[in-house]
Motif scaffolding. Structure first.
Motif, mmCIF file in Angstrom:
data_model
loop_
_atom_site.group_PDB
_atom_site.id
_atom_site.type_symbol
_atom_site.label_atom_id
_atom_site.label_comp_id
_atom_site.label_asym_id
_atom_site.label_seq_id
_atom_site.Cartn_x
_atom_site.Cartn_y
_atom_site.Cartn_z
ATOM 1 N N HIS A 157 0.828 -1.213 0.000
ATOM 2 C CA HIS A 157 0.000 0.000 0.000
ATOM 3 C C HIS A 157 0.862 1.263 0.000
ATOM 4 C CE1 HIS A 157 -3.364 -2.615 0.504
ATOM 5 N NE2 HIS A 157 -2.987 -3.012 1.691
ATOM 6 N N SER A 158 2.010 1.186 -0.613
ATOM 7 C CA SER A 158 2.869 2.354 -0.771
ATOM 8 C C SER A 158 3.028 2.633 -2.261
ATOM 9 C CB SER A 158 4.236 2.108 -0.132
ATOM 10 O OG SER A 158 4.910 1.044 -0.769
ATOM 11 N N TYR A 159 3.545 3.812 -2.573
ATOM 12 C CA TYR A 159 3.753 4.155 -3.977
ATOM 13 C C TYR A 159 4.949 3.375 -4.509
ATOM 14 C CZ TYR A 159 4.604 6.632 -8.289
ATOM 15 O OH TYR A 159 4.779 6.925 -9.616
ATOM 16 N N GLU A 160 4.721 2.590 -5.557
ATOM 17 C CA GLU A 160 5.805 1.868 -6.227
ATOM 18 C C GLU A 160 5.620 2.077 -7.715
ATOM 19 O OE1 GLU A 160 6.646 -2.157 -4.571
ATOM 20 O OE2 GLU A 160 4.928 -1.722 -3.282
ATOM 21 N N PRO A 161 6.596 2.678 -8.387
ATOM 22 C CA PRO A 161 6.395 3.065 -9.787
ATOM 23 C C PRO A 161 6.097 1.913 -10.724
ATOM 24 C CG PRO A 161 8.697 3.348 -9.115
ATOM 25 C CD PRO A 161 7.907 3.101 -7.879
ATOM 26 N N MET A 162 6.556 0.684 -10.407
ATOM 27 C CA MET A 162 6.305 -0.439 -11.298
ATOM 28 C C MET A 162 4.806 -0.662 -11.503
ATOM 29 S SD MET A 162 7.329 -4.485 -11.050
ATOM 30 C CE MET A 162 5.998 -4.904 -9.917
ATOM 31 N N TYR A 163 4.037 -0.628 -10.409
ATOM 32 C CA TYR A 163 2.607 -0.879 -10.510
ATOM 33 C C TYR A 163 1.913 0.248 -11.266
ATOM 34 C CZ TYR A 163 3.754 -4.393 -7.041
ATOM 35 O OH TYR A 163 4.318 -5.454 -6.400
ATOM 36 N N THR A 164 2.323 1.470 -10.964
ATOM 37 C CA THR A 164 1.742 2.610 -11.673
ATOM 38 C C THR A 164 2.043 2.526 -13.163
ATOM 39 O OG1 THR A 164 1.970 3.985 -9.701
ATOM 40 C CG2 THR A 164 1.701 5.125 -11.794
ATOM 41 N N MET A 165 3.265 2.134 -13.499
ATOM 42 C CA MET A 165 3.668 2.048 -14.902
ATOM 43 C C MET A 165 2.827 1.048 -15.679
ATOM 44 S SD MET A 165 5.719 -0.230 -16.934
ATOM 45 C CE MET A 165 7.020 -0.873 -15.888
ATOM 46 N N TYR A 166 2.639 -0.153 -15.130
ATOM 47 C CA TYR A 166 1.847 -1.157 -15.844
ATOM 48 C C TYR A 166 0.392 -0.703 -15.981
ATOM 49 C CZ TYR A 166 5.475 -4.692 -16.202
ATOM 50 O OH TYR A 166 6.623 -5.380 -16.553
ATOM 51 N N GLY A 167 -0.108 0.003 -14.988
ATOM 52 C CA GLY A 167 -1.459 0.529 -15.095
ATOM 53 C C GLY A 167 -1.573 1.591 -16.171
ATOM 54 N N LEU A 168 -0.691 2.578 -16.149
ATOM 55 C CA LEU A 168 -0.783 3.680 -17.104
ATOM 56 C C LEU A 168 -0.593 3.205 -18.539
ATOM 57 C CD1 LEU A 168 1.143 6.562 -15.265
ATOM 58 C CD2 LEU A 168 -1.306 6.029 -15.232
ATOM 59 N N LEU A 169 0.265 2.188 -18.741
ATOM 60 C CA LEU A 169 0.454 1.654 -20.095
ATOM 61 C C LEU A 169 -0.831 1.076 -20.668
ATOM 62 C CD1 LEU A 169 3.912 -0.215 -20.007
ATOM 63 C CD2 LEU A 169 3.299 1.730 -21.466
ATOM 64 N N GLN A 177 -4.119 4.712 -1.673
ATOM 65 C CA GLN A 177 -4.622 4.474 -0.326
ATOM 66 C C GLN A 177 -4.804 5.779 0.465
ATOM 67 O OE1 GLN A 177 -5.454 1.359 0.872
ATOM 68 N NE2 GLN A 177 -5.114 0.691 -1.225
ATOM 69 N N GLY A 178 -4.501 6.903 -0.142
ATOM 70 C CA GLY A 178 -4.767 8.187 0.512
ATOM 71 C C GLY A 178 -3.927 8.388 1.756
ATOM 72 N N ALA A 179 -4.588 8.778 2.826
ATOM 73 C CA ALA A 179 -3.866 9.122 4.055
ATOM 74 C C ALA A 179 -3.122 7.928 4.643
ATOM 75 C CB ALA A 179 -4.844 9.684 5.089
ATOM 76 N N THR A 180 -3.579 6.711 4.321
ATOM 77 C CA THR A 180 -2.910 5.528 4.855
ATOM 78 C C THR A 180 -1.761 5.068 3.971
ATOM 79 O OG1 THR A 180 -4.384 3.981 3.728
ATOM 80 C CG2 THR A 180 -5.063 4.756 5.903
ATOM 81 N N GLY A 181 -1.642 5.634 2.764
ATOM 82 C CA GLY A 181 -0.582 5.230 1.849
ATOM 83 C C GLY A 181 0.779 5.726 2.332
ATOM 84 N N ARG A 182 1.802 4.944 2.026
ATOM 85 C CA ARG A 182 3.153 5.301 2.451
ATOM 86 C C ARG A 182 4.007 5.683 1.245
ATOM 87 N NH1 ARG A 182 1.298 1.139 5.497
ATOM 88 N NH2 ARG A 182 2.122 -0.481 4.142
ATOM 89 N N ASN A 183 5.189 6.179 1.520
ATOM 90 C CA ASN A 183 6.121 6.600 0.471
ATOM 91 C C ASN A 183 5.539 7.739 -0.358
ATOM 92 O OD1 ASN A 183 8.473 6.629 -1.001
ATOM 93 N ND2 ASN A 183 7.979 4.851 -2.264
ATOM 94 N N ASP A 184 4.838 8.642 0.334
ATOM 95 C CA ASP A 184 4.316 9.856 -0.304
ATOM 96 C C ASP A 184 3.357 9.539 -1.447
ATOM 97 O OD1 ASP A 184 4.093 12.568 -0.338
ATOM 98 O OD2 ASP A 184 5.925 12.946 -1.477
ATOM 99 N N ALA A 185 2.572 8.462 -1.277
ATOM 100 C CA ALA A 185 1.726 7.980 -2.368
ATOM 101 C C ALA A 185 0.694 9.017 -2.815
ATOM 102 C CB ALA A 185 1.027 6.700 -1.954
ATOM 103 N N GLN A 186 0.054 9.701 -1.860
ATOM 104 C CA GLN A 186 -1.019 10.612 -2.228
ATOM 105 C C GLN A 186 -0.515 11.757 -3.104
ATOM 106 O OE1 GLN A 186 -4.454 10.256 -1.323
ATOM 107 N NE2 GLN A 186 -4.618 11.781 -2.921
ATOM 108 N N ARG A 187 0.590 12.384 -2.704
ATOM 109 C CA ARG A 187 1.094 13.523 -3.479
ATOM 110 C C ARG A 187 1.509 13.090 -4.875
ATOM 111 N NH1 ARG A 187 5.920 15.597 -4.894
ATOM 112 N NH2 ARG A 187 7.016 13.982 -3.737
ATOM 113 N N LYS A 188 2.153 11.934 -4.990
ATOM 114 C CA LYS A 188 2.616 11.466 -6.294
ATOM 115 C C LYS A 188 1.435 11.163 -7.210
ATOM 116 C CE LYS A 188 6.979 9.793 -4.480
ATOM 117 N NZ LYS A 188 7.765 8.649 -3.961
#
Length: 303
Positions: A157-169, A177-188
């Motif tokens: 439940h943290s920001y990991e670019p690999m998952y975002t990349m496969y989704g955006l492709l 996960q919003g406020a519960t997300g880690r690694n600055d997930a919400q801002r990114k």
């Protein structure tokens, strides 16, 4: 549901929950009435279910499941229509309460369309392997199914670019996960949303990686690098350049400006997130540097 299926659900210690069958009328009544109560009492604009669109075998003949085979053995049946019925009964009050409301069904490992017909958004990808381009194309794109997918991303439940990349492709996104997300997930994620909105992707043509390659509108030179894009012909293009390799990719993406309606235009190429200029070699090869299992959003604008 028979045979009885239970799973741990702690705390409190030792607490378990039982799986129910979609053919059980009392269960369907409970979910329908509960949905209406949540919407009216608390002002919700939608309902989320976790696994409710899945269909499990049941032998409980008291509510119409199971059958006796020729040898006299009780065999299970799958309550497809019962499950479909109670999801329909949840869908109706959501949209009667708010035409723009949502029934969101979480259905990882399964895209079972007969029960998902009354679904606005399906939430998927939990504990699954994202590094399978064919699975992403078949199961996690909206076009084949007519239902909008949102991905769960990594199990941490943290920001990991690999998952975002496969989704955006594949034209999908991570439900952060919003406020519960880690690694600055919400801002990114908000930065991504703002970048897409500023480009005007809702009014653009979406061209997934395999179609872009077939049309020759873009071509990633390096193996393991993929490129999808949003195109506003004659105006601008937003390229999702994804590096599926576990090493840095220093490569080029060939672009056909004529197909983009920009052949005779003076253009600017830059990183859509950072604003940094990106070299466009000979007016047709976008020079990109992509980190391992990550992505770059390249943008080409008419000046």
């Amino acid at each position: 549901r028979e045979p009885v299926s239970s799973q741990p659900n702690e705390p409190p210690k030792g607490h378990m929950f039982l799986d129910c069958c979609g053919n059980a009328e009392g269960y369907r009544d409970y979910l329908a009435a509960g949905s209406e109560w949540l919407l009216k009492q608390h002002g919700f604009d939608g309902i989320y279910t976790d696994g409710n669109a899945h269909v499990y075998p049941c032998t409980n003949r008291h509510h119409g499941c199971g059958y006796i085979d020729r040898e006299g053995t009780l065999r299970p049946t799958f309550p497809i229509f019962g499950t479909r019925e109670y999801l329909k009964r949840m869908y109706r009050p959501v949209h009667a309460n708010d035409p723009d409301g949502y029934l969101v069904n979480h259905v990882s490992y399964n895209t079972f369309i007969p029960t998902m017909s009354f679904t606005d958004v399906y939430y998927t990808g939990e504990h699954e392997n994202y590094e399978d381009l064919l699975k992403c194309r078949v199961r996690w794109m909206a076009k084949p199914w007519g239902i909008w997918p949102i991905l769960l991303g990594g199990d941490s439940h943290s920001y990991e670019p690999m998952y975002t990349m496969y989704g955006l492709l594949h034209g999908t996104s991570i439900w952060t996960q919003g406020a519960t997300g880690r690694n600055d997930a919400q801002r990114k994620n908000v930065n991504l949303w703002n970048t897409y909105d500023e480009f005007g992707y809702r009014d653009a043509e979406w061209i997934p990686r395999f179609e872009a390659e077939e049309r020759g509108i873009t071509h990633a030179v390096a193996d393991g690098v993929e490129c999808s894009l949003y195109l506003r012909p004659g105006e601008r293009a937003l390229l999702v350049v994804g590096n599926t390799l576990h090493e840095v990719a220093e490569t080029q993406v060939e672009v056909d400006l004529a197909q983009m309606g920009l052949a005779d235009a003076e253009v600017r190429a830059y990183n859509a997130l950072s604003g940094r200029e990106m070299p466009l070699v000979d007016g047709k090869k976008l020079q990109v540097h992509v980190r391992p299992t990550s992505f770059v959003l390249g943008r080409i604008d008419r000046r």
